[in-house]
Design a protein around this motif. Structure first.
Motif, PDB file in Angstrom:
ATOM      1  N   VAL A  10      -6.785  32.674  26.228  1.00  0.00           N
ATOM      2  CA  VAL A  10      -6.334  33.952  26.788  1.00  0.00           C
ATOM      3  C   VAL A  10      -6.364  34.970  25.663  1.00  0.00           C
ATOM      4  N   GLU A  11      -6.992  36.103  25.919  1.00  0.00           N
ATOM      5  CA  GLU A  11      -7.120  37.143  24.884  1.00  0.00           C
ATOM      6  C   GLU A  11      -6.356  38.408  25.276  1.00  0.00           C
ATOM      7  N   ILE A  12      -6.116  39.239  24.247  1.00  0.00           N
ATOM      8  CA  ILE A  12      -5.535  40.570  24.464  1.00  0.00           C
ATOM      9  C   ILE A  12      -6.720  41.533  24.534  1.00  0.00           C
ATOM     10  N   THR A  13      -7.008  42.049  25.738  1.00  0.00           N
ATOM     11  CA  THR A  13      -8.224  42.856  25.891  1.00  0.00           C
ATOM     12  C   THR A  13      -8.072  44.252  25.289  1.00  0.00           C
ATOM     13  N   GLU A  14      -6.840  44.789  25.313  1.00  0.00           N
ATOM     14  CA  GLU A  14      -6.544  46.082  24.682  1.00  0.00           C
ATOM     15  C   GLU A  14      -5.027  46.148  24.572  1.00  0.00           C
ATOM     16  N   PRO A  15      -4.467  47.012  23.715  1.00  0.00           N
ATOM     17  CA  PRO A  15      -3.006  47.110  23.635  1.00  0.00           C
ATOM     18  C   PRO A  15      -2.448  47.575  24.972  1.00  0.00           C
ATOM     19  N   GLY A  16      -1.357  46.947  25.425  1.00  0.00           N
ATOM     20  CA  GLY A  16      -0.785  47.382  26.703  1.00  0.00           C
ATOM     21  C   GLY A  16       0.219  46.401  27.256  1.00  0.00           C
ATOM     22  N   GLY A  17       0.442  46.502  28.581  1.00  0.00           N
ATOM     23  CA  GLY A  17       1.404  45.654  29.278  1.00  0.00           C
ATOM     24  C   GLY A  17       0.853  44.258  29.505  1.00  0.00           C
ATOM     25  N   PRO A  18       1.617  43.402  30.208  1.00  0.00           N
ATOM     26  CA  PRO A  18       1.194  42.005  30.406  1.00  0.00           C
ATOM     27  C   PRO A  18      -0.219  41.853  30.972  1.00  0.00           C
ATOM     28  N   ASP A  19      -0.655  42.810  31.814  1.00  0.00           N
ATOM     29  CA  ASP A  19      -1.958  42.657  32.479  1.00  0.00           C
ATOM     30  C   ASP A  19      -3.154  42.710  31.540  1.00  0.00           C
ATOM     31  N   PRO A  48       7.523  37.994  19.865  1.00  0.00           N
ATOM     32  CA  PRO A  48       6.496  38.598  18.996  1.00  0.00           C
ATOM     33  C   PRO A  48       5.097  38.603  19.633  1.00  0.00           C
ATOM     34  N   ASP A  49       4.808  37.672  20.562  1.00  0.00           N
ATOM     35  CA  ASP A  49       3.513  37.697  21.274  1.00  0.00           C
ATOM     36  C   ASP A  49       3.414  38.979  22.096  1.00  0.00           C
ATOM     37  N   ALA A  50       4.547  39.381  22.694  1.00  0.00           N
ATOM     38  CA  ALA A  50       4.551  40.602  23.514  1.00  0.00           C
ATOM     39  C   ALA A  50       4.376  41.830  22.626  1.00  0.00           C
ATOM     40  N   LEU A  51       4.966  41.784  21.432  1.00  0.00           N
ATOM     41  CA  LEU A  51       4.803  42.911  20.500  1.00  0.00           C
ATOM     42  C   LEU A  51       3.344  43.008  20.064  1.00  0.00           C
ATOM     43  N   GLN A  52       2.715  41.848  19.792  1.00  0.00           N
ATOM     44  CA  GLN A  52       1.294  41.840  19.408  1.00  0.00           C
ATOM     45  C   GLN A  52       0.450  42.397  20.547  1.00  0.00           C
ATOM     46  N   ARG A  53       0.753  41.945  21.768  1.00  0.00           N
ATOM     47  CA  ARG A  53       0.005  42.416  22.951  1.00  0.00           C
ATOM     48  C   ARG A  53       0.126  43.928  23.111  1.00  0.00           C
ATOM     49  N   ALA A  54       1.310  44.474  22.810  1.00  0.00           N
ATOM     50  CA  ALA A  54       1.540  45.910  22.965  1.00  0.00           C
ATOM     51  C   ALA A  54       0.921  46.715  21.824  1.00  0.00           C
ATOM     52  N   GLY A  55       0.439  46.023  20.793  1.00  0.00           N
ATOM     53  CA  GLY A  55      -0.229  46.715  19.694  1.00  0.00           C
ATOM     54  C   GLY A  55       0.681  47.077  18.539  1.00  0.00           C
ATOM     55  N   SER A  56       1.931  46.529  18.538  1.00  0.00           N
ATOM     56  CA  SER A  56       2.852  46.914  17.474  1.00  0.00           C
ATOM     57  C   SER A  56       3.146  45.770  16.488  1.00  0.00           C
ATOM     58  N   TYR A  57       2.379  44.671  16.551  1.00  0.00           N
ATOM     59  CA  TYR A  57       2.610  43.565  15.610  1.00  0.00           C
ATOM     60  C   TYR A  57       1.260  42.894  15.354  1.00  0.00           C
ATOM     61  N   ALA A  58       0.501  43.484  14.427  1.00  0.00           N
ATOM     62  CA  ALA A  58      -0.865  43.015  14.186  1.00  0.00           C
ATOM     63  C   ALA A  58      -0.850  41.634  13.545  1.00  0.00           C
ATOM     64  N   PRO A  59      -1.791  40.751  13.918  1.00  0.00           N
ATOM     65  CA  PRO A  59      -1.854  39.444  13.253  1.00  0.00           C
ATOM     66  C   PRO A  59      -2.252  39.607  11.790  1.00  0.00           C
ATOM     67  N   PRO A  60      -1.771  38.713  10.904  1.00  0.00           N
ATOM     68  CA  PRO A  60      -2.163  38.815   9.500  1.00  0.00           C
ATOM     69  C   PRO A  60      -3.675  38.591   9.344  1.00  0.00           C
ATOM     70  N   ALA A  61      -4.233  39.054   8.221  1.00  0.00           N
ATOM     71  CA  ALA A  61      -5.654  38.822   7.931  1.00  0.00           C
ATOM     72  C   ALA A  61      -5.916  37.316   7.985  1.00  0.00           C
ATOM     73  N   ASN A  62      -7.070  36.920   8.468  1.00  0.00           N
ATOM     74  CA  ASN A  62      -7.490  35.514   8.583  1.00  0.00           C
ATOM     75  C   ASN A  62      -6.864  34.762   9.763  1.00  0.00           C
ATOM     76  N   ALA A  63      -5.872  35.374  10.441  1.00  0.00           N
ATOM     77  CA  ALA A  63      -5.285  34.685  11.606  1.00  0.00           C
ATOM     78  C   ALA A  63      -6.145  34.962  12.836  1.00  0.00           C
ATOM     79  N   SER A  64      -6.119  34.020  13.784  1.00  0.00           N
ATOM     80  CA  SER A  64      -6.815  34.245  15.052  1.00  0.00           C
ATOM     81  C   SER A  64      -6.259  35.494  15.727  1.00  0.00           C
ATOM     82  N   PRO A  65      -7.114  36.326  16.325  1.00  0.00           N
ATOM     83  CA  PRO A  65      -6.583  37.478  17.078  1.00  0.00           C
ATOM     84  C   PRO A  65      -5.982  37.066  18.424  1.00  0.00           C
ATOM     85  N   LEU A  66      -6.209  35.807  18.841  1.00  0.00           N
ATOM     86  CA  LEU A  66      -5.604  35.342  20.092  1.00  0.00           C
ATOM     87  C   LEU A  66      -4.100  35.201  19.882  1.00  0.00           C
ATOM     88  N   PRO A  67      -3.285  35.470  20.917  1.00  0.00           N
ATOM     89  CA  PRO A  67      -1.844  35.304  20.749  1.00  0.00           C
ATOM     90  C   PRO A  67      -1.446  33.828  20.732  1.00  0.00           C
TER      91      PRO A  67
END
Ligand SMILES: NC(=O)c1ccc[n+]([C@@H]2O[C@H](COP(=O)([O-])OP(=O)(O)OC[C@H]3O[C@@H](n4cnc5c(N)ncnc54)[C@H](OP(=O)(O)O)[C@@H]3O)[C@@H](O)[C@H]2O)c1
Length: 329
Positions: A10-19, A48-67
Protein backbone atom coordinates in the motif's frame (compact mmCIF):
# COMPACT_ATOMS: atom_id res chain seq x y z
CA UNK A 1 13.98 -19.70 -0.48
CA UNK A 2 12.86 -18.53 -3.93
CA UNK A 3 10.84 -15.30 -3.66
CA UNK A 4 8.65 -13.92 -6.38
CA UNK A 5 9.98 -10.59 -7.59
CA UNK A 6 6.87 -8.57 -6.95
CA UNK A 7 4.69 -8.06 -3.94
CA UNK A 8 1.43 -6.45 -2.84
CA UNK A 9 1.81 -3.20 -0.91
CA UNK A 10 0.00 0.00 0.00
CA UNK A 11 1.48 3.34 -1.03
CA UNK A 12 0.86 7.00 -0.23
CA UNK A 13 -0.13 8.39 -3.63
CA UNK A 14 0.00 12.06 -2.50
CA UNK A 15 -0.16 13.91 0.85
CA UNK A 16 -3.72 13.88 2.16
CA UNK A 17 -6.47 12.04 4.03
CA UNK A 18 -6.86 8.26 4.41
CA UNK A 19 -8.06 7.85 0.79
CA UNK A 20 -4.58 8.62 -0.60
CA UNK A 21 -3.54 5.15 0.65
CA UNK A 22 -3.88 2.85 -2.38
CA UNK A 23 -2.94 -0.77 -3.09
CA UNK A 24 0.05 -1.09 -5.43
CA UNK A 25 2.70 -3.57 -6.63
CA UNK A 26 6.36 -3.18 -5.73
CA UNK A 27 9.61 -5.09 -6.17
CA UNK A 28 10.46 -7.36 -3.21
CA UNK A 29 13.19 -5.56 -1.21
CA UNK A 30 16.74 -6.93 -1.12
CA UNK A 31 18.48 -7.19 2.28
CA UNK A 32 21.62 -5.13 2.90
CA UNK A 33 24.42 -5.97 5.33
CA UNK A 34 23.00 -7.10 8.68
CA UNK A 35 19.42 -7.03 7.36
CA UNK A 36 16.70 -9.65 7.16
CA UNK A 37 13.71 -9.90 4.82
CA UNK A 38 10.44 -10.62 6.63
CA UNK A 39 7.34 -12.06 4.93
CA UNK A 40 4.81 -9.92 6.75
CA UNK A 41 1.90 -11.61 8.53
CA UNK A 42 0.51 -8.49 10.22
CA UNK A 43 1.56 -4.84 10.18
CA UNK A 44 0.81 -2.47 13.08
CA UNK A 45 -0.86 0.88 12.35
CA UNK A 46 0.48 3.88 14.25
CA UNK A 47 -0.33 7.59 14.44
CA UNK A 48 3.05 8.48 12.87
CA UNK A 49 1.87 6.58 9.73
CA UNK A 50 -1.03 9.05 9.51
CA UNK A 51 1.37 11.98 9.92
CA UNK A 52 3.55 10.57 7.11
CA UNK A 53 0.45 10.10 4.93
CA UNK A 54 -0.57 13.72 5.57
CA UNK A 55 2.87 14.90 4.48
CA UNK A 56 4.09 16.14 7.87
CA UNK A 57 6.49 13.30 8.85
CA UNK A 58 8.89 12.47 6.02
CA UNK A 59 10.64 9.08 6.13
CA UNK A 60 14.39 9.26 6.86
CA UNK A 61 16.83 9.00 3.93
CA UNK A 62 17.28 5.35 2.81
CA UNK A 63 13.95 4.28 4.38
CA UNK A 64 11.19 2.81 2.23
CA UNK A 65 8.66 5.50 1.22
CA UNK A 66 5.90 2.96 1.94
CA UNK A 67 4.25 3.45 5.34
CA UNK A 68 4.53 0.94 8.20
CA UNK A 69 6.83 1.06 11.23
CA UNK A 70 6.30 -2.42 12.69
CA UNK A 71 5.34 -5.92 11.61
CA UNK A 72 5.34 -9.59 12.54
CA UNK A 73 6.16 -12.42 10.17
CA UNK A 74 8.65 -15.02 9.01
CA UNK A 75 12.29 -14.49 8.03
CA UNK A 76 12.59 -15.51 4.35
CA UNK A 77 16.03 -14.16 3.45
CA UNK A 78 19.13 -12.99 5.33
CA UNK A 79 21.72 -10.47 4.17
CA UNK A 80 25.48 -10.76 4.67
CA UNK A 81 26.59 -10.49 8.30
CA UNK A 82 23.29 -11.71 9.80
CA UNK A 83 24.04 -13.97 12.78
CA UNK A 84 20.98 -14.26 15.00
CA UNK A 85 18.14 -15.18 12.66
CA UNK A 86 17.70 -17.92 10.05
CA UNK A 87 15.15 -18.53 7.31
CA UNK A 88 11.90 -19.71 8.89
CA UNK A 89 12.28 -17.83 12.21
CA UNK A 90 9.19 -16.00 13.43
CA UNK A 91 9.89 -12.42 14.49
CA UNK A 92 8.36 -9.04 15.18
CA UNK A 93 10.38 -6.01 14.23
CA UNK A 94 10.73 -2.26 14.27
CA UNK A 95 10.93 -1.02 10.68
CA UNK A 96 12.40 2.12 9.15
CA UNK A 97 9.26 2.06 6.92
CA UNK A 98 7.66 -0.29 4.41
CA UNK A 99 5.50 -2.43 6.74
CA UNK A 100 2.34 -2.05 4.63
CA UNK A 101 3.64 -4.73 2.22
CA UNK A 102 4.07 -8.47 1.80
CA UNK A 103 7.85 -8.26 2.36
CA UNK A 104 10.01 -5.80 4.26
CA UNK A 105 13.69 -5.45 5.22
CA UNK A 106 15.03 -4.31 8.57
CA UNK A 107 18.28 -4.62 10.53
CA UNK A 108 18.23 -7.96 12.38
CA UNK A 109 19.14 -6.07 15.57
CA UNK A 110 15.69 -4.40 15.40
CA UNK A 111 13.86 -7.75 15.30
CA UNK A 112 12.78 -9.73 18.36
CA UNK A 113 11.41 -13.25 18.73
CA UNK A 114 7.61 -13.58 19.03
CA UNK A 115 6.97 -13.66 22.81
CA UNK A 116 5.63 -16.99 24.10
CA UNK A 117 1.87 -16.97 24.36
CA UNK A 118 1.25 -14.10 21.92
CA UNK A 119 -0.24 -14.49 18.44
CA UNK A 120 1.45 -13.08 15.33
CA UNK A 121 -1.33 -10.48 15.28
CA UNK A 122 -0.56 -9.30 18.82
CA UNK A 123 3.20 -9.40 18.24
CA UNK A 124 2.87 -7.03 15.25
CA UNK A 125 1.63 -4.38 17.68
CA UNK A 126 4.60 -4.51 20.05
CA UNK A 127 7.69 -2.92 18.47
CA UNK A 128 6.71 0.71 17.80
CA UNK A 129 4.91 1.22 21.10
CA UNK A 130 7.28 -0.85 23.28
CA UNK A 131 10.40 0.82 21.86
CA UNK A 132 8.81 4.28 22.23
CA UNK A 133 7.50 3.70 25.74
CA UNK A 134 10.61 1.98 27.11
CA UNK A 135 13.04 4.49 25.64
CA UNK A 136 11.03 7.54 26.77
CA UNK A 137 9.56 6.40 30.08
CA UNK A 138 12.51 4.41 31.42
CA UNK A 139 15.73 5.21 29.51
CA UNK A 140 14.96 8.94 29.15
CA UNK A 141 12.38 9.57 31.88
CA UNK A 142 13.98 7.33 34.52
CA UNK A 143 10.69 6.03 35.98
CA UNK A 144 11.17 4.25 39.32
CA UNK A 145 8.94 1.97 41.40
CA UNK A 146 6.62 3.98 43.64
CA UNK A 147 6.73 7.14 41.51
CA UNK A 148 3.57 8.91 40.37
CA UNK A 149 3.44 8.62 36.57
CA UNK A 150 0.95 10.49 34.36
CA UNK A 151 0.45 9.44 30.73
CA UNK A 152 -1.91 11.39 28.49
CA UNK A 153 -3.90 9.62 25.76
CA UNK A 154 -4.22 6.54 27.98
CA UNK A 155 -6.39 4.60 25.52
CA UNK A 156 -4.00 5.06 22.57
CA UNK A 157 -1.57 2.40 21.39
CA UNK A 158 1.17 4.24 23.27
CA UNK A 159 -1.02 4.89 26.31
CA UNK A 160 -2.25 1.30 26.80
CA UNK A 161 1.38 0.14 26.56
CA UNK A 162 2.69 2.81 28.94
CA UNK A 163 0.03 2.08 31.57
CA UNK A 164 0.90 -1.63 31.68
CA UNK A 165 4.69 -1.25 31.58
CA UNK A 166 4.71 1.49 34.25
CA UNK A 167 2.41 -0.57 36.47
CA UNK A 168 4.64 -3.63 36.02
CA UNK A 169 7.60 -1.47 37.10
CA UNK A 170 5.74 -0.67 40.34
CA UNK A 171 4.83 2.94 39.52
CA UNK A 172 1.51 4.55 40.47
CA UNK A 173 -0.18 5.26 37.12
CA UNK A 174 -2.53 8.15 36.32
CA UNK A 175 -3.93 8.89 32.88
CA UNK A 176 -6.29 11.02 30.79
CA UNK A 177 -8.63 10.02 27.95
CA UNK A 178 -11.52 11.53 26.00
CA UNK A 179 -14.50 9.49 27.26
CA UNK A 180 -15.72 7.68 30.38
CA UNK A 181 -15.60 4.36 28.47
CA UNK A 182 -11.95 4.93 27.56
CA UNK A 183 -11.18 5.88 31.17
CA UNK A 184 -12.78 2.63 32.39
CA UNK A 185 -10.60 0.67 29.92
CA UNK A 186 -7.47 2.43 31.24
CA UNK A 187 -8.36 1.62 34.85
CA UNK A 188 -9.00 -2.02 33.89
CA UNK A 189 -5.44 -2.07 32.51
CA UNK A 190 -3.95 -0.91 35.81
CA UNK A 191 -4.25 2.87 35.98
CA UNK A 192 -5.01 3.98 39.55
CA UNK A 193 -7.07 6.90 38.24
CA UNK A 194 -8.12 7.78 34.67
CA UNK A 195 -9.55 11.25 34.13
CA UNK A 196 -11.95 12.21 31.33
CA UNK A 197 -10.21 15.39 30.18
CA UNK A 198 -13.46 16.71 28.71
CA UNK A 199 -14.98 17.02 32.19
CA UNK A 200 -12.05 17.10 34.64
CA UNK A 201 -8.75 18.87 35.28
CA UNK A 202 -5.61 16.72 35.29
CA UNK A 203 -3.60 19.43 37.08
CA UNK A 204 -5.99 19.23 40.05
CA UNK A 205 -5.91 15.40 39.91
CA UNK A 206 -2.11 15.37 40.17
CA UNK A 207 -1.98 18.13 42.83
CA UNK A 208 -4.28 16.00 45.01
CA UNK A 209 -1.66 13.23 44.73
CA UNK A 210 1.37 15.45 45.44
CA UNK A 211 2.29 16.09 41.78
CA UNK A 212 3.54 13.81 39.00
CA UNK A 213 7.17 12.75 39.12
CA UNK A 214 7.05 11.82 35.43
CA UNK A 215 4.66 12.80 32.62
CA UNK A 216 4.61 11.22 29.15
CA UNK A 217 2.78 13.59 26.81
CA UNK A 218 1.72 13.46 23.16
CA UNK A 219 -0.71 16.40 23.22
CA UNK A 220 1.45 19.51 23.74
CA UNK A 221 -0.24 22.87 22.99
CA UNK A 222 -2.28 23.99 25.99
CA UNK A 223 -1.12 20.88 27.87
CA UNK A 224 2.48 22.10 28.08
CA UNK A 225 2.03 24.83 30.73
CA UNK A 226 -0.50 22.62 32.54
CA UNK A 227 1.94 19.70 32.55
CA UNK A 228 4.54 21.96 34.15
CA UNK A 229 2.00 22.83 36.86
CA UNK A 230 1.11 19.15 37.33
CA UNK A 231 4.74 18.12 37.96
CA UNK A 232 6.11 17.65 41.46
CA UNK A 233 9.39 19.38 42.40
CA UNK A 234 12.22 17.83 40.36
CA UNK A 235 9.61 16.19 38.09
CA UNK A 236 10.32 15.23 34.47
CA UNK A 237 8.20 15.83 31.36
CA UNK A 238 8.88 13.70 28.28
CA UNK A 239 7.25 14.94 25.07
CA UNK A 240 6.68 12.43 22.25
CA UNK A 241 4.27 14.36 20.00
CA UNK A 242 2.36 17.62 19.71
CA UNK A 243 -1.17 16.71 18.62
CA UNK A 244 -2.32 20.20 19.79
CA UNK A 245 0.71 22.07 18.44
CA UNK A 246 4.37 22.66 19.33
CA UNK A 247 4.39 26.44 19.78
CA UNK A 248 3.29 27.65 23.19
CA UNK A 249 3.99 30.38 25.74
CA UNK A 250 5.58 29.00 28.88
CA UNK A 251 6.85 30.60 32.10
CA UNK A 252 10.26 28.94 32.44
CA UNK A 253 10.72 30.43 35.91
CA UNK A 254 8.59 27.52 37.16
CA UNK A 255 10.98 25.07 35.50
CA UNK A 256 13.91 26.73 37.24
CA UNK A 257 12.30 27.24 40.66
CA UNK A 258 11.05 23.65 40.94
CA UNK A 259 14.08 22.12 39.18
CA UNK A 260 11.99 20.45 36.46
CA UNK A 261 13.31 18.61 33.40
CA UNK A 262 11.61 18.93 29.99
CA UNK A 263 12.83 16.52 27.33
CA UNK A 264 11.51 14.38 24.49
CA UNK A 265 12.42 12.26 21.49
CA UNK A 266 11.26 10.69 18.27
CA UNK A 267 12.21 7.13 17.50
CA UNK A 268 12.35 6.96 13.72
CA UNK A 269 15.29 9.29 12.95
CA UNK A 270 17.58 7.68 15.56
CA UNK A 271 20.59 5.66 14.40
CA UNK A 272 20.43 1.90 13.80
CA UNK A 273 22.76 1.48 16.79
CA UNK A 274 20.51 3.52 19.09
CA UNK A 275 17.48 1.46 18.01
CA UNK A 276 19.46 -1.77 18.53
CA UNK A 277 20.23 -0.67 22.11
CA UNK A 278 16.54 0.01 22.72
CA UNK A 279 15.67 -3.40 21.19
CA UNK A 280 18.06 -5.12 23.62
CA UNK A 281 16.51 -3.32 26.60
CA UNK A 282 12.98 -4.10 25.43
CA UNK A 283 13.84 -7.80 25.08
CA UNK A 284 15.56 -7.85 28.49
CA UNK A 285 12.83 -6.01 30.41
CA UNK A 286 9.51 -5.98 28.52
CA UNK A 287 9.54 -9.54 27.11
CA UNK A 288 9.72 -10.95 30.69
CA UNK A 289 6.72 -8.75 31.64
CA UNK A 290 4.80 -10.41 28.79
CA UNK A 291 5.94 -13.87 29.92
CA UNK A 292 4.79 -13.06 33.46
CA UNK A 293 1.34 -12.02 32.20
CA UNK A 294 1.85 -8.38 33.27
CA UNK A 295 1.61 -6.88 29.79
CA UNK A 296 -0.33 -7.79 26.68
CA UNK A 297 -1.08 -5.48 23.75
CA UNK A 298 -4.66 -4.20 23.72
CA UNK A 299 -6.17 -5.03 20.32
CA UNK A 300 -8.78 -2.72 18.80
CA UNK A 301 -9.40 -3.94 15.24
CA UNK A 302 -8.03 -5.69 12.15
CA UNK A 303 -8.28 -4.66 8.49
CA UNK A 304 -7.00 -6.39 5.34
CA UNK A 305 -3.83 -4.73 3.93
CA UNK A 306 -5.78 -3.37 0.97
CA UNK A 307 -8.13 -1.53 3.39
CA UNK A 308 -5.36 0.50 5.04
CA UNK A 309 -7.38 3.66 4.29
CA UNK A 310 -10.23 2.37 6.48
CA UNK A 311 -7.73 1.53 9.23
CA UNK A 312 -6.40 5.10 9.17
CA UNK A 313 -9.94 6.52 9.20
CA UNK A 314 -10.66 4.43 12.30
CA UNK A 315 -7.50 5.68 14.02
CA UNK A 316 -8.22 9.30 13.19
CA UNK A 317 -11.81 8.98 14.43
CA UNK A 318 -10.22 8.35 17.86
CA UNK A 319 -12.97 5.77 18.45
CA UNK A 320 -10.39 3.07 19.06
CA UNK A 321 -8.90 1.68 22.26
CA UNK A 322 -5.46 0.12 21.76
CA UNK A 323 -3.93 -1.07 18.51
CA UNK A 324 -5.17 -1.39 14.94
CA UNK A 325 -3.51 -3.98 12.64
CA UNK A 326 -3.40 -4.83 8.95
CA UNK A 327 -3.63 -8.52 7.98
CA UNK A 328 -1.15 -9.01 5.17
CA UNK A 329 -0.69 -12.77 4.68
N1 LIG B 1 8.08 10.24 19.59
C1 LIG B 1 7.97 9.02 19.11
O1 LIG B 1 8.95 8.33 18.87
C2 LIG B 1 6.60 8.44 18.86
C3 LIG B 1 6.48 7.11 18.47
C4 LIG B 1 5.18 6.59 18.29
C5 LIG B 1 4.08 7.41 18.50
N2 LIG B 1 4.27 8.71 18.84
C6 LIG B 1 3.12 9.61 19.06
O2 LIG B 1 2.38 9.14 20.16
C7 LIG B 1 1.01 9.45 19.97
C8 LIG B 1 0.19 8.19 20.15
O3 LIG B 1 0.46 7.33 19.07
P1 LIG B 1 -0.46 6.07 18.79
O4 LIG B 1 0.06 5.39 17.61
O5 LIG B 1 -0.65 5.36 20.07
O6 LIG B 1 -1.80 6.85 18.33
P2 LIG B 1 -3.32 6.73 18.69
O7 LIG B 1 -3.66 5.37 19.20
O8 LIG B 1 -4.08 7.26 17.55
O9 LIG B 1 -3.46 7.76 19.90
C9 LIG B 1 -3.63 9.13 19.83
C10 LIG B 1 -4.44 9.52 21.06
O10 LIG B 1 -4.34 10.91 21.27
C11 LIG B 1 -5.55 11.37 21.79
N3 LIG B 1 -5.75 12.68 21.19
C12 LIG B 1 -5.83 12.97 19.90
N4 LIG B 1 -5.97 14.31 19.73
C13 LIG B 1 -5.97 14.84 20.96
C14 LIG B 1 -6.08 16.16 21.46
N5 LIG B 1 -6.20 17.21 20.63
N6 LIG B 1 -6.05 16.35 22.78
C15 LIG B 1 -5.90 15.31 23.62
N7 LIG B 1 -5.78 14.03 23.21
C16 LIG B 1 -5.82 13.81 21.89
C17 LIG B 1 -6.64 10.39 21.40
O11 LIG B 1 -7.33 10.01 22.55
P3 LIG B 1 -8.74 10.67 22.97
O12 LIG B 1 -9.76 10.26 21.97
O13 LIG B 1 -8.95 10.11 24.31
O14 LIG B 1 -8.53 12.15 22.94
C18 LIG B 1 -5.87 9.16 20.92
O15 LIG B 1 -6.13 8.05 21.75
C19 LIG B 1 0.87 10.05 18.58
O16 LIG B 1 0.79 11.44 18.69
C20 LIG B 1 2.16 9.63 17.89
O17 LIG B 1 2.53 10.54 16.89
C21 LIG B 1 5.48 9.24 19.04
Amino acid sequence: MELSHHMRAVEITEPGGPDVLKPCTRAVPVPGHGQIVIRVAYAGVNRPDALQRAGSYAPPANASPLPGLEASGTVVETGPGVTRYSIGDKVCALLPGGGYAEYVTTPEAHALPIPDGLSMKEAACLPETCFTVWSNVVMRGGLKAGERFLVHGGSSGIGTTAIQIAKALGARVFTTAGSDEKCAACEALGAEKALNYRSGDFVAMMHDEGGAQLILDMVGGSYLPRNVKALATEGRLVQIAFLQGAKVELNFAEVMMRRLTITGSTLRPQSDLAKARIAAEVEAHVWPMIAAGKFRPVMDSEFPLEQAAAAHARMESSGHVGKIVLKVE
